[in-house]
Design an enzyme around this catalytic site. Sequence first.
Site, PDB file in Angstrom:
ATOM      1  N   ASP A 112      40.424  40.649  72.904  1.00 38.58           N
ATOM      2  CA  ASP A 112      41.052  39.401  71.962  1.00 38.58           C
ATOM      3  C   ASP A 112      40.357  38.049  72.621  1.00 38.58           C
ATOM      4  O   ASP A 112      39.884  37.095  71.743  1.00 38.58           O
ATOM      5  CB  ASP A 112      42.662  39.109  72.047  1.00 38.58           C
ATOM      6  CG  ASP A 112      43.438  40.051  71.858  1.00 38.58           C
ATOM      7  OD1 ASP A 112      42.814  40.788  70.433  1.00 38.58           O
ATOM      8  OD2 ASP A 112      44.278  40.595  71.867  1.00 38.58           O
ATOM      9  N   LYS A 167      50.190  47.360  75.195  1.00 39.33           N
ATOM     10  CA  LYS A 167      49.041  46.509  75.652  1.00 39.33           C
ATOM     11  C   LYS A 167      49.012  46.374  77.239  1.00 39.33           C
ATOM     12  O   LYS A 167      48.309  46.658  77.854  1.00 39.33           O
ATOM     13  CB  LYS A 167      48.751  45.081  74.949  1.00 39.33           C
ATOM     14  CG  LYS A 167      48.203  45.138  73.596  1.00 39.33           C
ATOM     15  CD  LYS A 167      47.997  43.848  73.095  1.00 39.33           C
ATOM     16  CE  LYS A 167      47.427  43.796  71.907  1.00 39.33           C
ATOM     17  NZ  LYS A 167      46.806  42.423  71.292  1.00 39.33           N
TER      18      LYS A 167
END
Length: 286
Positions: A109, A72
């Site tokens: 997210d 990420k």
Amino acid sequence: MSAINGNTTVVGVIGDPISHTRSPAMHNAAIRSLGLNWVYVPFHVTPENLPSAVAGFRASGVRGINATIPHKEALIPLVDKMSPEAEFVGAINTLVFEEDGRIYGDNTDARGFLRAMEEVGFPSPKGSKVVVMGAGGASRAVVAALARAGASEIVVANRTASKAHRLADELSDRMGVTACGCGLDSAGLLKAAEGSALLVNTTSAGMHTHDALSLPDELFAPTMRVYDIIYAPPETPLLRQAANRGCQTLNGLGMLVHQGAIALELWSGKTAPVEVMRDALIESLA
Ligand code: ATR
């Protein structure tokens, strides 16, 4: 799944390891439900191969990629532009390969966290004081979401208090929200939670039987909502304690579903079938 043919669009997820991923079950169920000629594939990409894998996806006409551990953060220098959330969090979980060849990085997210709250009728954080436990990567996504949603004050509470102070300083400097940090001790938390509408757990404590957070009952005013982003187990000791005190609670399953739904919407431009995705995810977790 419809037969793969010359017109099938490929999307997928990269990670190292990747065999545990539930994302293909969730996304392929959505793809079937939308009637798209698409397929969502897991790709095992090691860190040293990340740049060439991303270049290869772009060169091959892959539409979009989700990223999980450990990629990420490493995706940041590989994209052409990114969302403000991805920028603040310092992590990308969704790549969109645009038609002009540019690569867009997002962090779904953060918005997934908010959508899951809305879905169960938690009040909007706009104008409210909130407390977020944890100061790691997951916390960054949550505090970025809460700041963008207009929370009036964010208290970051972390076992290592210095990290909470650092994240709170960064939040106020970069997102212009009133923020402060404290430890996870009872005195600090009780003070932090005074007048707070929402308490969020982003630490991994509570995932296993031996590591529950030890929190005083007085922390949980019945009007405070309590949100644990852990989804397995579905009820952590924190959520049980909060429910026993009369608080409305929420676990992390909805956040997981919605971060995926938002990614699919970015790639396809269609509204994601959230219930289909949730059912597929629950089935894959069973
Ligand atoms: P993630 O990306 O999931 O947030 P991370 O960046 O490693 O993972 O951060 C883990 C967070 O959980 C940290 O805030 C950590 O607290 P410390 O900074 O003090 O290490 C917190 N954490 C992990 N286990 C914990 C425990 N048993 N009790 C309290 N906090 C815990």
